[in-house]
Structure formats: structure tokens, C-alpha cells
Design an enzyme around this catalytic site. Structure first.
Site, PDB file in Angstrom:
ATOM      1  N   CYS A   1     -15.469 -30.965 -31.924  1.00  0.00           N
ATOM      2  CA  CYS A   1     -14.648 -30.187 -30.989  1.00  0.00           C
ATOM      3  C   CYS A   1     -15.318 -28.846 -30.702  1.00  0.00           C
ATOM      4  O   CYS A   1     -15.862 -28.188 -31.597  1.00  0.00           O
ATOM      5  CB  CYS A   1     -13.266 -29.965 -31.584  1.00  0.00           C
ATOM      6  SG  CYS A   1     -12.145 -29.040 -30.501  1.00  0.00           S
TER       7      CYS A   1
ATOM      8  N   CYS B   1     -11.148 -22.954 -33.782  1.00  0.00           N
ATOM      9  CA  CYS B   1      -9.976 -22.795 -34.654  1.00  0.00           C
ATOM     10  C   CYS B   1     -10.477 -22.612 -36.095  1.00  0.00           C
ATOM     11  O   CYS B   1     -11.126 -23.507 -36.653  1.00  0.00           O
ATOM     12  CB  CYS B   1      -9.070 -24.009 -34.560  1.00  0.00           C
ATOM     13  SG  CYS B   1      -8.563 -24.424 -32.865  1.00  0.00           S
TER      14      CYS B   1
ATOM     15  N   CYS C   1      -9.963 -25.332 -38.922  1.00  0.00           N
ATOM     16  CA  CYS C   1     -10.187 -26.749 -38.627  1.00  0.00           C
ATOM     17  C   CYS C   1     -11.607 -27.204 -38.935  1.00  0.00           C
ATOM     18  O   CYS C   1     -12.586 -26.634 -38.438  1.00  0.00           O
ATOM     19  CB  CYS C   1      -9.862 -27.026 -37.161  1.00  0.00           C
ATOM     20  SG  CYS C   1      -9.956 -28.787 -36.752  1.00  0.00           S
TER      21      CYS C   1
ATOM     22  N   ARG D   1       9.502 -30.701 -39.215  1.00  0.00           N
ATOM     23  CA  ARG D   1       8.609 -31.692 -39.807  1.00  0.00           C
ATOM     24  C   ARG D   1       7.727 -31.061 -40.895  1.00  0.00           C
ATOM     25  O   ARG D   1       6.921 -30.173 -40.609  1.00  0.00           O
ATOM     26  CB  ARG D   1       7.731 -32.276 -38.699  1.00  0.00           C
ATOM     27  CG  ARG D   1       7.076 -33.585 -39.009  1.00  0.00           C
ATOM     28  CD  ARG D   1       6.303 -34.101 -37.790  1.00  0.00           C
ATOM     29  NE  ARG D   1       7.090 -34.153 -36.584  1.00  0.00           N
ATOM     30  CZ  ARG D   1       7.988 -35.074 -36.284  1.00  0.00           C
ATOM     31  NH1 ARG D   1       8.204 -36.058 -37.149  1.00  0.00           N
ATOM     32  NH2 ARG D   1       8.676 -35.045 -35.168  1.00  0.00           N
TER      33      ARG D   1
ATOM     34  N   CYS E   1       6.431 -31.314 -29.228  1.00  0.00           N
ATOM     35  CA  CYS E   1       6.270 -31.119 -30.668  1.00  0.00           C
ATOM     36  C   CYS E   1       5.362 -29.913 -30.839  1.00  0.00           C
ATOM     37  O   CYS E   1       4.172 -29.974 -30.522  1.00  0.00           O
ATOM     38  CB  CYS E   1       5.650 -32.369 -31.291  1.00  0.00           C
ATOM     39  SG  CYS E   1       5.226 -32.208 -33.042  1.00  0.00           S
TER      40      CYS E   1
ATOM     41  N   CYS F   1       3.392 -40.452 -30.230  1.00  0.00           N
ATOM     42  CA  CYS F   1       3.026 -39.053 -30.027  1.00  0.00           C
ATOM     43  C   CYS F   1       1.506 -38.948 -29.968  1.00  0.00           C
ATOM     44  O   CYS F   1       0.808 -39.705 -30.648  1.00  0.00           O
ATOM     45  CB  CYS F   1       3.579 -38.203 -31.176  1.00  0.00           C
ATOM     46  SG  CYS F   1       3.144 -36.448 -31.093  1.00  0.00           S
TER      47      CYS F   1
ATOM     48  N   CYS G   1       1.610 -41.189 -34.442  1.00  0.00           N
ATOM     49  CA  CYS G   1       0.949 -40.081 -33.764  1.00  0.00           C
ATOM     50  C   CYS G   1      -0.558 -40.285 -33.772  1.00  0.00           C
ATOM     51  O   CYS G   1      -1.126 -40.684 -34.786  1.00  0.00           O
ATOM     52  CB  CYS G   1       1.283 -38.761 -34.454  1.00  0.00           C
ATOM     53  SG  CYS G   1       3.048 -38.495 -34.710  1.00  0.00           S
TER      54      CYS G   1
END
Length: 415
Positions: free
Chosen positions: A127, A131, A134, A336, A264, A204, A171
Site C-alpha cells: 500500500c 499509516c 500498518c 465491535r 462501519c 463488508c 469482511c
């Protein structure tokens, strides 16, 4: 049996008017709660003996309930909370805060129901975002390696396994900034969504930023919900991510909501944020035109090679305080328990459920971090008298799906 709570004013029940009845109630409650952990039983005692609330008979949490809980009309959901109001709630004494959150939870949800969700990484690593938490960022050297988007059949097989183990939401996550230049990959994901919906499961995805057209395509394919976390407060956000703005995230959430997909969106604790930042995150969600259908609460799992690899684990009382405050501010939202749950003891998880958490990720793995396995989770839920939600049982999801509140046939029984 013990006496449970309905949050309904009852001026006829006061200690000074009925001392003998009150004393008997307190003694019987203490006796009934003695097998529970001290903090847990302390909060239950506050709930079940509190004046000015109507008391009703309920089974102990360790036994399956034979009657549906009695619910009363709840106050309207607010979208005009101020940060000062949220901060005062967050700063309340912890036992009082959990007591209040448990009361709100029972006004809007069946406290015996937990949604079981399974998450699958369908495209790992590589990616372009930065972040700082991550391991999938191409900017950091971690154990996570870049991979191509999975073919359809392995994903469908994983969804079948998840359903067979009691999960009712599946998901799928892909490590992308957005879908630009990924037409064929997006078509493959749309087909995954269509096929999983045929299994009577909620579906999801989390694929990065979306355009309005892409959100509509996902809705037409049958997508139930789209995950796009805000992560933290607007003020602290630039300390965590610089390649995407806070407003970029809010724009994607708006596109998802406008397409008729459930949102979400939650955050991560342990990034180095302050209490004020946690309050800012909750406040941001509360002021959306529609509250998120679900709010994931993640505890950072520090990963070697990322900028946050040496961050201290978030404490349980911070996690509990965040969940309880979120329940009060977002009363109809599913909360969640997400990343980091496997580090919590069973009693700590039970406290989170009492404070208003009512969904978990379960299965083999999260995107890049460990997950509690199905068998352990089902055994834990059985011990606490909890059971899985059915697909589309949550009212806000059912409304968006135009199912009139009727749950799709889909077993969530604990086998």
C-alpha cells in the site's frame, strides 16, 4: 434469578420508603453475584439495586435466558453532542460510566446477542499510504509481503467456513489507497460480494477511498457495509497519517452513506493519542448525519518495522471507558471489539460486553494480526449466556437492506 434493570423512572422504589424490601433485595443480590469477579459483581450490584429504576426478574448471565428482555421506549438519538458533553461522560467514575452505558445498551439492544464477524485479507501489502500503525505500507520494512488480489473461489470457501462456524458477517480487506486503475480487480471484488450475499451473509469490504460511482456499484452488487475508520481525532490524525486527509476519509464515508450502504467506522486506541483525542473521535462519529451502523474499537497491536512498534499496549480501563462512552453517545450503533481483543482475558471481555460492545471479529486472523478462534469464542459466549446475532438482525442494517426488520434465515447458533 436476580433483579435486572430497565432504565425507566420509578418513584415508588426508594430505600427510605421501603427499607425492608430494599435490604432483602440487596442481600439476595449479593448472594447471587458472589461467584462473579469482584469488579463485575460490583457493577451488577449497582445496576440491580439502584433506586429510581424499575426492577424486573432476569436469569443470571451464566444461564441461557428463557424470556425475551423487556425493553422500554428509548430517548431520541442525538446528533448535536458537544465535545464538552462527551468529555464529561468519558471522565465520569468508571463504575458509574459502565453502569450508565449498560442501561443505555439495554434500551436499544438485546444484551444477550453478539454479532460474530470474520475478516479476510484478500490483497496484502504494497500500500502506498503511510499509516504509521500498518505493516502493509510499502514505506516500512515488515514481515508483511505484497501479494496479488485473491481469486474468487478461495474467498468464497473462506466465507463458507466462516458461516459454518457461526459468523454472519464476512469482511474483505484489500491494502489499497483507492481503486483508481483497478477496474478488473474491482470487478472481481463485486463478484465476490454477489456470491457471498447468496449465502445469506452480511458482506463488508474495506478497499480504501471510494468515488460515488464505486459506492453505488458496491451497493448494486449487494454490499451490506463498508469499513473506513477515522482512526482518531481530527487534531491528532496528522501525527498518524500524512498521505490522506481527515476530510478524504469523511468524503468516502459520505459516498458510502449516500449509496445506501451501512457505514462501519471507528478508531484505534494506543496510537499515542490523549483522552481528548478519544473523545474527539467519538464526537466526530456522533455528529455524522447518520451514526455509523458499526463502530470498531481497535487496540493497537504494535508491529515490528512500523513507526509505532514500541508503543505501550493500551490499558483495559481506557478500552472500557472508550466503549462505555461510545455506547452512551451512539446508542443504536453496533460496537465491535476488533484488533487486540486476543490480549484480553475472558473477564475483561465480559466487562466490555457489559459496557455495550456487541460484536467481535472471530476466526483464523485479522488482516495482519492474530484473532481469537471460533471455538474459543463460542465456548466463552456459552459460559456467559451469550448467543450470536442472525444475519441482518441489527435494525439499522435491516432498514438499509429494506427487509422491514426481518432477519434473513441464517443460523448464528453456537454449536
Amino acid at each position: 434469578m436476580f433483579w435486572g434493570l430497565i432504565a425507566l423512572p420509578n418513584p415508588t422504589y426508594r430505600d427510605h420508603r421501603y427499607p425492608s424490601e430494599s435490604t432483602k433485595c440487596r442481600k439476595s443480590v449479593r448472594k447471587a453475584l458472589c461467584p462473579l469477579p469482584p469488579l463485575f459483581s460490583s457493577i451488577m450490584l449497582r445496576i440491580v439495586t439502584a433506586p429510581r429504576f424499575t426492577l424486573v426478574a432476569r436469569s443470571l448471565a451464566t444461564h441461557a435466558s428463557t424470556t425475551a428482555p423487556t425493553l422500554v421506549a428509548a430517548p431520541p438519538t442525538r446528533h448535536d453532542w458537544t465535545k464538552e458533553e462527551v468529555q464529561r461522560i468519558y471522565d465520569a467514575p468508571l463504575l458509574d460510566l459502565v453502569f450508565r452505558a449498560a442501561s443505555v445498551h439495554r434500551q436499544h439492544h438485546d444484551p444477550s446477542k453478539i454479532q460474530l464477524c470474520t475478516l479476510m485479507n484478500i490483497k496484502s501489502g504494497g500500500c502506498s499510504e503511510d499509516c504509521s500503525y500498518c505493516s502493509q505500507s510499502s514505506r516500512y520494512t515488515t514481515a508483511t509481503k505484497a501479494s496479488r488480489l485473491l481469486e474468487i473461489e478461495p474467498v468464497l470457501e473462506a466465507a463458507r467456513t466462516a458461516k459454518a462456524n457461526g459468523s454472519t458477517r464476512f469482511c474483505m480487506g484489500a491494502a489499497w489507497r483507492d481503486l483508481a486503475g483497478r477496474k478488473r480487480g474491482f470487478e472481481r471484488i463485486l463478484e465476490m460480494v454477489r456470491e457471498i450475499r447468496k449465502m445469506d451473509m452480511e458482506v463488508c469490504t474495506t478497499l480504501g477511498m471510494l468515488s460515488p460511482t464505486q459506492a453505488k456499484q458496491l451497493k448494486e452488487a449487494g454490499l451490506t457495509a463498508y469499513n473506513h475508520n477515522l482512526d482518531t481525532s481530527r487534531e491528532f490524525y496528522p501525527q498518524v497519517i500524512t498521505t490522506r486527509t481527515y476530510d478524504d476519509r469523511l468524503d468516502t464515508i459520505s459516498h458510502v452513506r449516500d449509496a445506501g450502504i451501512s457505514v462501519c467506522s471507528g478508531g484505534i486506541l494506543g496510537l499515542g493519542e490523549s483522552d481528548a483525542d478519544r473523545v474527539g473521535l467519538i464526537w466526530e462519529a456522533s455528529n455524522m448525519p447518520e451514526h455509523p451502523e458499526s463502530f470498531p474499537v481497535n487496540a493497537l497491536v504494535p508491529i515490528e518495522g512500523t513507526p509505532l512498534e514500541k508503543n505501550e499496549p493500551v490499558s483495559h480501563h481506557v478500552l472500557l471507558r472508550t466503549i462505555a462512552t461510545t455506547r452512551i453517545i451512539l446508542p443504536t450503533t453496533i460496537i465491535r471489539l476488533a484488533a487486540g481483543r486476543q490480549t484480553l482475558s475472558e473477564n475483561e471481555q465480559a466487562m466490555c460486553f457489559m459496557a455495550g460492545a456487541n460484536a467481535v471479529f472471530t476466526g483464523e486472523q485479522m488482516l495482519t494480526t492474530p484473532c481469537s478462534p471460533w471455538d474459543e469464542d463460542k465456548a466463552m459466549m456459552s459460559r456467559w449466556g451469550l448467543e450470536g446475532m442472525r444475519s441482518f438482525e441489527q435494525k439499522n442494517v435491516a432498514r438499509k437492506e429494506k427487509l422491514g426488520g426481518e432477519a434473513v434465515e441464517g443460523s448464528a447458533e453456537l454449536s
